[in-house]
Design an enzyme around this catalytic site. Structure first.
Site, PDB file in Angstrom:
ATOM      1  N   ASN A  88      19.318  -0.479   1.144  1.00 28.71           N
ATOM      2  CA  ASN A  88      20.386   0.465   1.473  1.00 28.71           C
ATOM      3  C   ASN A  88      20.779   1.393   0.322  1.00 28.71           C
ATOM      4  O   ASN A  88      21.314   2.476   0.565  1.00 28.71           O
ATOM      5  CB  ASN A  88      21.619  -0.331   1.933  1.00 28.71           C
ATOM      6  CG  ASN A  88      22.869   0.506   2.005  1.00 28.71           C
ATOM      7  OD1 ASN A  88      23.012   1.369   2.859  1.00 28.71           O
ATOM      8  ND2 ASN A  88      23.802   0.246   1.088  1.00 28.71           N
ATOM      9  N   SER A 153      19.176  20.535  -0.106  1.00 31.79           N
ATOM     10  CA  SER A 153      19.039  19.080  -0.265  1.00 31.79           C
ATOM     11  C   SER A 153      17.603  18.637  -0.518  1.00 31.79           C
ATOM     12  O   SER A 153      17.207  17.542  -0.114  1.00 31.79           O
ATOM     13  CB  SER A 153      19.557  18.369   0.994  1.00 31.79           C
ATOM     14  OG  SER A 153      18.710  18.647   2.108  1.00 31.79           O
ATOM     15  N   TYR A 156      17.052  14.918  -2.042  1.00 30.32           N
ATOM     16  CA  TYR A 156      17.480  13.867  -1.118  1.00 30.32           C
ATOM     17  C   TYR A 156      16.571  13.822   0.105  1.00 30.32           C
ATOM     18  O   TYR A 156      16.091  12.755   0.505  1.00 30.32           O
ATOM     19  CB  TYR A 156      18.933  14.108  -0.699  1.00 30.32           C
ATOM     20  CG  TYR A 156      19.501  13.031   0.186  1.00 30.32           C
ATOM     21  CD1 TYR A 156      19.924  11.816  -0.353  1.00 30.32           C
ATOM     22  CD2 TYR A 156      19.634  13.223   1.563  1.00 30.32           C
ATOM     23  CE1 TYR A 156      20.455  10.826   0.460  1.00 30.32           C
ATOM     24  CE2 TYR A 156      20.165  12.236   2.383  1.00 30.32           C
ATOM     25  CZ  TYR A 156      20.573  11.038   1.827  1.00 30.32           C
ATOM     26  OH  TYR A 156      21.096  10.050   2.636  1.00 30.32           O
TER      27      TYR A 156
END
Length: 251
Positions: A88, A153, A156
């Site tokens: 996670n 982005s 990411y």
């Protein structure tokens, strides 16, 4: 997961010191699981565990191969088996066009989001392969950005697209050892990281708009559903998001 009825099932959760990781860890603890909580800061992990007897605190930078090995070694010395890894941990970088992205920002996000997921999956896979009977489950936290990027982005989004490839590869490699791997793609869970979205963030059409958020508890429940399936079944891909967030039709 074979002998779950005779013992507490076990899960290691990375990024457990806050946000999705914290809420998910507490949900699994409430359901009777033994939870290994990985995160960088002892204090935040202690806050997540809140003294629960089934919580195992594992301070660790997921991007550090030595630290990951030590954390999994501690868990392995404590538990007889590992049933699930929830990969996670993840970070953002500031939104900006790719020519304004610093090499340092790129390196940092790749180290946490991608290398960290690889290192933890590698450790979990090896443990699950070696235990008797073999088997287990790895759940990777992808993102809506594994499918469609937000403006500015590139780092990411690149890591989250890579997570999709990592998930499929682990899923394929795991067949011989009864190891399943699936991916949960999360959109706009109400965490501190996502808080700016409720105030207004750039959209693909150039506008700034507020976006709806959903309760983080719903994510924890979805991860629990994925983790609790019998060994012969797997949710390969699950998307959970705020119903009206601008994903369907993004761009």
């Amino acid at each position: 997961m074979n002998d779950m009825t005779e013992r507490s099932p076990t899960i290691i959760i990375t990024g457990a010191g806050s946000g999705i990781g914290r809420v998910t860890a507490r949900h699994f603890l409430a359901k009777g699981w033994a939870v290994g909580a990985i995160g960088r800061q002892q204090a935040t992990l202690d806050a997540t565990a809140d003294g629960h007897e089934n919580a195992l605190i594992l301070p660790c930078d997921v991007g550090d191969a030595g630290a990951v090995a030590a954390a999994f070694a501690k868990a392995r010395a404590t538990w007889s088996r590992l049933d699930v890894l929830f990969n996670n941990a993840g970070i953002f970088t500031p939104a900006r066009p790719i020519d304004e992205v610093t090499v340092e920002d790129w390196t940092n996000i790749v180290q946490v989001n991608l290398t960290g997921s690889f290192l933890c999956a590698r450790a979990a896979f090896g443990w699950m392969r070696a235990q008797n009977p073999q088997g287990g489950r790895i759940i990777n936290n992808g993102s809506i950005s594994a499918h469609a990027p937000r403006p500015g982005s590139a780092p990411y989004t690149a890591t989250k697209h890579a997570i999709s490839g990592l998930t499929k590869s682990i899923s394929l490699d795991g067949r011989a050892f009864n190891i399943s791997c699936g991916q949960i793609d999360i959109g706009n869970a109400a965490t501190d990281m996502a808080a700016p979205m409720a105030k207004g963030v750039p959209q693909a059409n150039g506008q700034i708009a507020a976006e709806p958020l959903m309760e983080v508890q719903h994510v924890a429940e979805a991860v629990y559903q994925m983790a609790s399936l019998p060994a012969g079944s797997n949710i390969q891909s699950l998307t959970i998001m705020a119903s009206n967030m601008p994903f369907i039709g993004r761009g």
